[in-house]
Design a protein around this motif. Structure first.
Motif, PDB file in Angstrom:
ATOM      1  N   THR A 149      33.707  43.056  53.647  1.00 42.24           N
ATOM      2  CA  THR A 149      34.130  44.084  52.854  1.00 42.24           C
ATOM      3  C   THR A 149      33.234  45.381  53.691  1.00 42.24           C
ATOM      4  OG1 THR A 149      32.485  43.871  51.288  1.00 42.24           O
ATOM      5  CG2 THR A 149      34.494  42.867  50.689  1.00 42.24           C
ATOM      6  N   SER A 150      33.864  46.428  53.222  1.00 37.09           N
ATOM      7  CA  SER A 150      33.487  47.646  53.799  1.00 37.09           C
ATOM      8  C   SER A 150      32.187  48.359  53.299  1.00 37.09           C
ATOM      9  CB  SER A 150      34.376  48.935  53.605  1.00 37.09           C
ATOM     10  OG  SER A 150      34.674  49.279  52.409  1.00 37.09           O
ATOM     11  N   LYS A 206      48.478  51.568  47.335  1.00 35.60           N
ATOM     12  CA  LYS A 206      47.431  50.531  46.812  1.00 35.60           C
ATOM     13  C   LYS A 206      46.747  51.298  45.665  1.00 35.60           C
ATOM     14  CE  LYS A 206      43.430  49.498  48.748  1.00 35.60           C
ATOM     15  NZ  LYS A 206      42.515  50.110  47.849  1.00 35.60           N
ATOM     16  N   PRO A 228      40.040  48.767  54.537  1.00 34.01           N
ATOM     17  CA  PRO A 228      39.439  49.862  53.951  1.00 34.01           C
ATOM     18  C   PRO A 228      38.388  50.553  54.658  1.00 34.01           C
ATOM     19  CG  PRO A 228      39.056  47.898  52.851  1.00 34.01           C
ATOM     20  CD  PRO A 228      39.815  47.729  54.220  1.00 34.01           C
ATOM     21  N   GLY A 229      37.894  51.448  54.084  1.00 29.62           N
ATOM     22  CA  GLY A 229      36.669  52.093  54.605  1.00 29.62           C
ATOM     23  C   GLY A 229      36.767  52.999  55.631  1.00 29.62           C
ATOM     24  N   LEU A 230      38.018  53.506  55.991  1.00 32.41           N
ATOM     25  CA  LEU A 230      38.438  54.618  56.671  1.00 32.41           C
ATOM     26  C   LEU A 230      38.399  55.988  56.105  1.00 32.41           C
ATOM     27  CD1 LEU A 230      41.544  52.936  58.195  1.00 32.41           C
ATOM     28  CD2 LEU A 230      39.589  53.649  59.589  1.00 32.41           C
ATOM     29  N   SER A 288      42.278  56.182  51.248  1.00 36.33           N
ATOM     30  CA  SER A 288      42.494  56.594  49.760  1.00 36.33           C
ATOM     31  C   SER A 288      42.001  58.320  49.890  1.00 36.33           C
ATOM     32  CB  SER A 288      41.776  55.948  48.828  1.00 36.33           C
ATOM     33  OG  SER A 288      42.242  54.418  48.721  1.00 36.33           O
ATOM     34  N   ARG A 289      40.842  58.510  49.606  1.00 34.52           N
ATOM     35  CA  ARG A 289      40.235  59.765  49.288  1.00 34.52           C
ATOM     36  C   ARG A 289      40.749  60.766  50.521  1.00 34.52           C
ATOM     37  NH1 ARG A 289      34.262  58.075  47.829  1.00 34.52           N
ATOM     38  NH2 ARG A 289      34.972  56.216  48.989  1.00 34.52           N
ATOM     39  N   ALA A 340      36.698  58.480  53.963  1.00 36.39           N
ATOM     40  CA  ALA A 340      35.546  58.650  53.091  1.00 36.39           C
ATOM     41  C   ALA A 340      34.371  57.880  53.124  1.00 36.39           C
ATOM     42  CB  ALA A 340      36.092  58.679  51.570  1.00 36.39           C
ATOM     43  N   GLN A 341      34.418  56.722  53.543  1.00 36.34           N
ATOM     44  CA  GLN A 341      33.294  55.953  53.925  1.00 36.34           C
ATOM     45  C   GLN A 341      32.702  55.716  55.283  1.00 36.34           C
ATOM     46  OE1 GLN A 341      33.940  51.946  51.885  1.00 36.34           O
ATOM     47  NE2 GLN A 341      35.561  52.670  50.916  1.00 36.34           N
ATOM     48  N   VAL A 370      40.758  41.129  53.504  1.00 40.05           N
ATOM     49  CA  VAL A 370      40.281  42.505  53.533  1.00 40.05           C
ATOM     50  C   VAL A 370      39.125  42.424  54.635  1.00 40.05           C
ATOM     51  CG1 VAL A 370      39.226  44.239  52.335  1.00 40.05           C
ATOM     52  CG2 VAL A 370      40.941  42.701  51.116  1.00 40.05           C
ATOM     53  N   LYS A 402      40.937  42.857  42.835  1.00 38.41           N
ATOM     54  CA  LYS A 402      39.973  41.989  43.291  1.00 38.41           C
ATOM     55  C   LYS A 402      39.656  40.726  42.300  1.00 38.41           C
ATOM     56  CE  LYS A 402      37.868  45.408  46.297  1.00 38.41           C
ATOM     57  NZ  LYS A 402      38.526  46.708  45.617  1.00 38.41           N
ATOM     58  N   ASP A 462      43.668  56.215  43.994  1.00 41.54           N
ATOM     59  CA  ASP A 462      42.550  56.263  43.415  1.00 41.54           C
ATOM     60  C   ASP A 462      41.782  57.627  42.646  1.00 41.54           C
ATOM     61  OD1 ASP A 462      42.421  54.207  45.606  1.00 41.54           O
ATOM     62  OD2 ASP A 462      40.353  54.025  45.402  1.00 41.54           O
TER      63      ASP A 462
HETATM   64  O1  LIG Z   1      36.026  46.068  51.397  1.00 39.47           O
HETATM   65  C1  LIG Z   1      36.479  46.929  50.480  1.00 39.47           C
HETATM   66  C2  LIG Z   1      37.724  46.671  49.591  1.00 39.47           C
HETATM   67  C3  LIG Z   1      38.262  47.375  48.971  1.00 39.47           C
HETATM   68  N1  LIG Z   1      37.980  48.710  49.074  1.00 39.47           N
HETATM   69  C4  LIG Z   1      38.659  49.455  48.223  1.00 39.47           C
HETATM   70  O2  LIG Z   1      39.648  50.569  49.067  1.00 39.47           O
HETATM   71  C5  LIG Z   1      39.343  51.836  48.554  1.00 39.47           C
HETATM   72  C6  LIG Z   1      38.742  52.961  49.379  1.00 39.47           C
HETATM   73  O3  LIG Z   1      38.827  54.057  49.085  1.00 39.47           O
HETATM   74  P1  LIG Z   1      38.495  55.288  50.049  1.00 39.47           P
HETATM   75  O4  LIG Z   1      38.572  56.412  49.316  1.00 39.47           O
HETATM   76  O5  LIG Z   1      39.376  55.156  51.180  1.00 39.47           O
HETATM   77  O6  LIG Z   1      37.128  55.203  50.574  1.00 39.47           O
HETATM   78  C7  LIG Z   1      38.918  51.904  47.116  1.00 39.47           C
HETATM   79  O7  LIG Z   1      39.772  51.844  46.246  1.00 39.47           O
HETATM   80  C8  LIG Z   1      37.905  50.556  47.121  1.00 39.47           C
HETATM   81  O8  LIG Z   1      37.893  50.158  45.862  1.00 39.47           O
HETATM   82  C9  LIG Z   1      37.027  49.233  49.912  1.00 39.47           C
HETATM   83  O9  LIG Z   1      36.727  50.434  50.006  1.00 39.47           O
HETATM   84  N2  LIG Z   1      36.207  48.398  50.650  1.00 39.47           N
END
Ligand SMILES: O=c1ccn([C@@H]2O[C@H](COP(=O)(O)O)[C@@H](O)[C@H]2O)c(=O)[nH]1
Length: 279
Positions: A154-155, A60, A219-221, A247-248, A223-224, A197, A96, A23
């Motif tokens: 979703t997260s 991803k 996802p959501g681990l 990701s981040r 940074a979120q 997801v 998506k 990302d």
């Molecule tokens: O429910 C969802 C579905 C997709 N995402 C995607 O995953 C990464 C999360 O990035 P982080 O930096 O780890 O927060 C991002 O590309 C989202 O579009 C999601 O976060 N939640």
């Protein structure tokens, strides 16, 4: 070709249950000392591929961060996908996509047909037009050993008002998606090719994920705000199918390849411990 579920099962057995997202946020490019242009995007992606392509089971790329640079950005995405494949990683493109069936067929050709320049192992899909409208993706994936991860829970905090809404049969929208994907995976061993997801941030929602039979992308681990320790509460008896995704949290450890590798190793160790934990 072997099914995506079989290939994913083998990849996570060899490299560990981890997906790392690419990302390239403008803020990350700046932190890495890179310009916010196609040159910076290319350097960013090359570094991630060098660091993680031969190490992490699934990578991803987030399509939005490439699309914002237009055709040149999509060119970098295509090149990144090729490099990741050469390095042995499975590529899950986070796009998506979702639409009426005849248009979904075109998305299926774009991403899941091996003759396409943007061919990947799996994509993310939105079921908002009905899970049935995604049938051309499921068919193309099944033909060519690909996978599809459908949004369920979703997260993001805004998702629950739609996903927890109940239909006439009393099931939530999310549970309907879960049940339809479970049907597609029926009988698949060791793992189905059709995933869901489910955000690591959603907590204990009361949804039954135990019979999905396919991978559960989390996802959501990082940074979120979600942590590996949260996976148990969210996934309960379905922990074996969970594919944690960061990701981040990992990308922020750049710009050196060694920094990225250390961060990926750290989160993988956390996830292994959380997924193996028993009461
Ligand atoms: O429910 C969802 C579905 C997709 N995402 C995607 O995953 C990464 C999360 O990035 P982080 O930096 O780890 O927060 C991002 O590309 C989202 O579009 C999601 O976060 N939640």
């Amino acid at each position: 070709m072997e099914s995506f579920g079989t290939r994913l099962h083998r990849a996570t057995a060899r490299r560990g249950p981890l997906c790392v997202g690419i990302d390239p946020h403008p803020g990350l490019l700046a932190r890495w000392g890179l310009p916010d242009d196609v040159t910076g995007l290319t350097r960013f992606c090359d570094t991630v591929v060098e660091a993680l392509g031969d190490r992490v089971a699934v990578v991803k790329p987030q399509s939005a961060f490439f699309e914002r640079f237009g055709a040149h950005g999509v060119g970098v995405l295509e090149s990144t996908i090729r490099q990741l494949h050469s390095a042995g990683a499975l590529v899950l493109l986070d796009v998506k996509r979702g639409d009426i069936g005849s248009t979904v067929a075109a998305y299926a050709s774009a991403y899941l047909d091996p003759s396409s320049p943007m061919y990947v192992d799996a994509i993310t899909a939105s079921p908002f037009l009905g899970v049935g409208s995604l049938a051309p993706m499921f068919e193309t994936a099944a033909t060519h050993g690909g996978g599809v991860f459908v949004l369920a829970l979703t997260s993001n905090p805004e998702g629950s008002s739609v996903q927890h809404a109940r239909g006439a049969d009393g099931r939530t929208v999310a549970q309907t998606v879960i049940d339809e994907i479970a049907q597609l995976n029926a009988g698949a061993q060791p793992l189905g090719s059709f995933g869901l997801v489910v955000g690591a941030t959603v907590g204990e929602t009361g949804h039954d994920l135990s019979r999905v039979g396919g991978p559960l992308l989390a996802p959501g681990l990082g940074a979120q705000g979600g942590s590996a320790a949260d996976l148990r509460a969210v996934f309960g008896g379905a922990l074996a199918a969970v594919l944690p995704s960061y990701s981040r949290e990992v990308l922020g450890a750049g710009p050196t390849a060694s920094g990225l590798r250390d961060a990926a190793d750290r989160v993988l160790a956390d996830c292994r411990a959380a997924l193996a934990a028993t009461d």
